[in-house]
Design a protein around this motif. Structure first.
Motif, PDB file in Angstrom:
ATOM      1  N   MET A 185       0.840  -1.200   0.000  1.00 51.72           N
ATOM      2  CA  MET A 185       0.000   0.000   0.000  1.00 51.72           C
ATOM      3  C   MET A 185       0.873   1.248   0.000  1.00 51.72           C
ATOM      4  O   MET A 185       1.847   1.331   0.744  1.00 51.72           O
ATOM      5  N   THR A 186       0.524   2.200  -0.841  1.00 54.54           N
ATOM      6  CA  THR A 186       1.224   3.479  -0.911  1.00 54.54           C
ATOM      7  C   THR A 186       0.232   4.613  -0.652  1.00 54.54           C
ATOM      8  O   THR A 186      -0.963   4.378  -0.446  1.00 54.54           O
ATOM      9  N   ALA A 187       0.721   5.838  -0.693  1.00 50.70           N
ATOM     10  CA  ALA A 187      -0.161   6.987  -0.516  1.00 50.70           C
ATOM     11  C   ALA A 187      -1.266   7.003  -1.566  1.00 50.70           C
ATOM     12  O   ALA A 187      -2.384   7.457  -1.290  1.00 50.70           O
ATOM     13  N   HIS A 188      -0.979   6.485  -2.757  1.00 50.82           N
ATOM     14  CA  HIS A 188      -2.008   6.431  -3.791  1.00 50.82           C
ATOM     15  C   HIS A 188      -3.154   5.517  -3.371  1.00 50.82           C
ATOM     16  O   HIS A 188      -4.326   5.804  -3.636  1.00 50.82           O
ATOM     17  N   ASP A 189      -2.830   4.404  -2.745  1.00 52.41           N
ATOM     18  CA  ASP A 189      -3.876   3.503  -2.251  1.00 52.41           C
ATOM     19  C   ASP A 189      -4.642   4.149  -1.109  1.00 52.41           C
ATOM     20  O   ASP A 189      -5.872   4.049  -1.025  1.00 52.41           O
ATOM     21  N   VAL A 190      -3.915   4.811  -0.206  1.00 50.21           N
ATOM     22  CA  VAL A 190      -4.547   5.483   0.928  1.00 50.21           C
ATOM     23  C   VAL A 190      -5.528   6.545   0.437  1.00 50.21           C
ATOM     24  O   VAL A 190      -6.608   6.726   1.003  1.00 50.21           O
ATOM     25  N   ALA A 191      -5.173   7.235  -0.646  1.00 55.62           N
ATOM     26  CA  ALA A 191      -6.032   8.296  -1.168  1.00 55.62           C
ATOM     27  C   ALA A 191      -7.414   7.780  -1.536  1.00 55.62           C
ATOM     28  O   ALA A 191      -8.407   8.509  -1.438  1.00 55.62           O
ATOM     29  N   GLY A 192      -7.490   6.531  -1.961  1.00 54.50           N
ATOM     30  CA  GLY A 192      -8.780   5.960  -2.319  1.00 54.50           C
ATOM     31  C   GLY A 192      -9.560   5.410  -1.139  1.00 54.50           C
ATOM     32  O   GLY A 192     -10.724   5.013  -1.296  1.00 54.50           O
ATOM     33  N   LEU A 193      -8.925   5.385   0.029  1.00 51.27           N
ATOM     34  CA  LEU A 193      -9.543   4.784   1.210  1.00 51.27           C
ATOM     35  C   LEU A 193      -9.855   5.771   2.323  1.00 51.27           C
ATOM     36  O   LEU A 193     -10.694   5.497   3.173  1.00 51.27           O
ATOM     37  N   LEU A 194      -9.176   6.904   2.346  1.00 57.66           N
ATOM     38  CA  LEU A 194      -9.419   7.887   3.399  1.00 57.66           C
ATOM     39  C   LEU A 194     -10.860   8.400   3.350  1.00 57.66           C
ATOM     40  O   LEU A 194     -11.401   8.637   2.263  1.00 57.66           O
ATOM     41  N   PRO A 195     -11.478   8.599   4.500  1.00 57.91           N
ATOM     42  CA  PRO A 195     -12.830   9.178   4.503  1.00 57.91           C
ATOM     43  C   PRO A 195     -12.800  10.653   4.106  1.00 57.91           C
ATOM     44  O   PRO A 195     -11.727  11.265   4.005  1.00 57.91           O
ATOM     45  N   ASP A 196     -13.974  11.215   3.900  1.00 56.49           N
ATOM     46  CA  ASP A 196     -14.079  12.638   3.594  1.00 56.49           C
ATOM     47  C   ASP A 196     -13.499  13.468   4.741  1.00 56.49           C
ATOM     48  O   ASP A 196     -13.365  12.992   5.866  1.00 56.49           O
ATOM     49  N   ILE A 197     -13.171  14.719   4.455  1.00 60.29           N
ATOM     50  CA  ILE A 197     -12.503  15.571   5.438  1.00 60.29           C
ATOM     51  C   ILE A 197     -13.243  15.658   6.769  1.00 60.29           C
ATOM     52  O   ILE A 197     -12.625  15.471   7.821  1.00 60.29           O
ATOM     53  N   PRO A 198     -14.558  15.926   6.799  1.00 61.58           N
ATOM     54  CA  PRO A 198     -15.226  16.027   8.107  1.00 61.58           C
ATOM     55  C   PRO A 198     -15.153  14.731   8.918  1.00 61.58           C
ATOM     56  O   PRO A 198     -14.969  14.772  10.140  1.00 61.58           O
ATOM     57  N   VAL A 199     -15.274  13.587   8.247  1.00 64.51           N
ATOM     58  CA  VAL A 199     -15.193  12.301   8.947  1.00 64.51           C
ATOM     59  C   VAL A 199     -13.781  12.076   9.455  1.00 64.51           C
ATOM     60  O   VAL A 199     -13.570  11.637  10.598  1.00 64.51           O
ATOM     61  N   LEU A 200     -12.790  12.372   8.635  1.00 67.53           N
ATOM     62  CA  LEU A 200     -11.403  12.218   9.055  1.00 67.53           C
ATOM     63  C   LEU A 200     -11.107  13.091  10.271  1.00 67.53           C
ATOM     64  O   LEU A 200     -10.460  12.644  11.228  1.00 67.53           O
ATOM     65  N   ARG A 201     -11.575  14.315  10.256  1.00 73.22           N
ATOM     66  CA  ARG A 201     -11.363  15.214  11.396  1.00 73.22           C
ATOM     67  C   ARG A 201     -11.984  14.644  12.660  1.00 73.22           C
ATOM     68  O   ARG A 201     -11.373  14.672  13.738  1.00 73.22           O
ATOM     69  N   ASP A 202     -13.193  14.107  12.549  1.00 73.06           N
ATOM     70  CA  ASP A 202     -13.860  13.551  13.721  1.00 73.06           C
ATOM     71  C   ASP A 202     -13.128  12.318  14.254  1.00 73.06           C
ATOM     72  O   ASP A 202     -13.019  12.134  15.470  1.00 73.06           O
ATOM     73  N   VAL A 203     -12.627  11.480  13.366  1.00 74.95           N
ATOM     74  CA  VAL A 203     -11.850  10.310  13.798  1.00 74.95           C
ATOM     75  C   VAL A 203     -10.602  10.758  14.552  1.00 74.95           C
ATOM     76  O   VAL A 203     -10.255  10.207  15.608  1.00 74.95           O
ATOM     77  N   CYS A 204      -9.939  11.763  14.036  1.00 69.10           N
ATOM     78  CA  CYS A 204      -8.727  12.272  14.688  1.00 69.10           C
ATOM     79  C   CYS A 204      -9.045  12.856  16.058  1.00 69.10           C
ATOM     80  O   CYS A 204      -8.293  12.650  17.023  1.00 69.10           O
ATOM     81  N   ARG A 205     -10.136  13.574  16.160  1.00 73.21           N
ATOM     82  CA  ARG A 205     -10.543  14.129  17.455  1.00 73.21           C
ATOM     83  C   ARG A 205     -10.849  13.016  18.448  1.00 73.21           C
ATOM     84  O   ARG A 205     -10.466  13.084  19.621  1.00 73.21           O
ATOM     85  N   SER A 206     -11.545  11.993  17.982  1.00 78.06           N
ATOM     86  CA  SER A 206     -11.916  10.884  18.859  1.00 78.06           C
ATOM     87  C   SER A 206     -10.691  10.143  19.365  1.00 78.06           C
ATOM     88  O   SER A 206     -10.590   9.830  20.562  1.00 78.06           O
TER      89      SER A 206
END
Length: 222
Positions: A1-22
């Motif tokens: 897995m590379t950053a290119h693969d991660v790009a297709g799997l990361l959630p949308d920005i608001p969801v990512l922010r909430d995961v990081c906060r949690s």
């Protein structure tokens, strides 16, 4: 897995922010000593910017800057074959296409070494209104299963479940971690003393005041 693969799997920005906060709040409860935590969140990182971060204490880290412009993700795996320290600077293509709204993040002193060189092996970004995460055009080295460290660095972000965090926390801190309490925080429900006690019987809501403020996380007391 590379950053290119991660790009297709990361959630949308608001969801990512909430995961990081949690994750930041959960670790604040499990590990009151900031220096021993993996994940942190600073809603007042800079004017108009918030930052989520991960540091494992062994030299690997990521930083995610959230702003009105979108989100910028920088990761560094010190053992990755694409490390700038073994290649006379950042790997070609990793930073070349970062758009202007995020260029200040590339040269941010906190993300660079003492010589000003960006400390990065993987980089992603997503502008507000964009429909996907972006990565530069990169010719990855042959024969390396995780050449930029993306699989290791971003595993808990591409699979943002309470169960994944529970397994991580139990393995790292070597303590039982209550899954229902993790689910409560991942759902961003107001933090209560009962949830705190389920994760750390020695901690009170008062002890967590600064961390909850830093993560903009709601509490039943406020």
């Amino acid at each position: 897995m590379t950053a290119h693969d991660v790009a297709g799997l990361l959630p949308d920005i608001p969801v990512l922010r909430d995961v990081c906060r949690s994750m930041a709040v959960l670790e604040a409860v499990i590990s009151p000593e900031w220096s021993s935590r993996y994940h942190s969140f600073d809603a007042d990182w800079a004017p108009g910017e918030e930052m989520a971060s991960m540091r494992n204490g062994a030299g690997d880290e990521y930083s995610i800057v959230f702003s009105a412009a979108g989100a910028y993700v920088r990761g560094f795996d010190h053992e990755a074959v694409m490390s700038p320290y073994g290649n006379d600077g950042p790997w070609p293509g990793v930073l070349d296409s970062v758009p202007g709204v995020f260029r200040h993040c590339v040269t941010e002193p906190a993300f660079c070494g003492e010589d000003g060189m960006p400390v990065v092996t993987a980089c992603l970004w997503r502008e507000s209104g964009d429909d996907r995460w972006r990565v530069g055009e990169i010719d990855y080295p042959d024969g390396a299963g995780d050449p930029d460290g993306a699989a290791y660095l971003f595993g808990r972000l591409v699979d943002p479940s309470a169960e994944v965090f529970q397994r991580f926390a139990e393995g790292y801190y070597e303590v039982p971690v209550d899954l229902d309490a993790v689910r409560h925080v991942y759902a961003l429900r107001p933090l209560t003393q009962a949830v705190v006690t389920a994760l750390n019987a020695d901690l009170t809501m008062t002890d967590l005041a600064a961390d909850l403020t830093a993560a903009r996380y709601p509490s039943a007391a406020g």
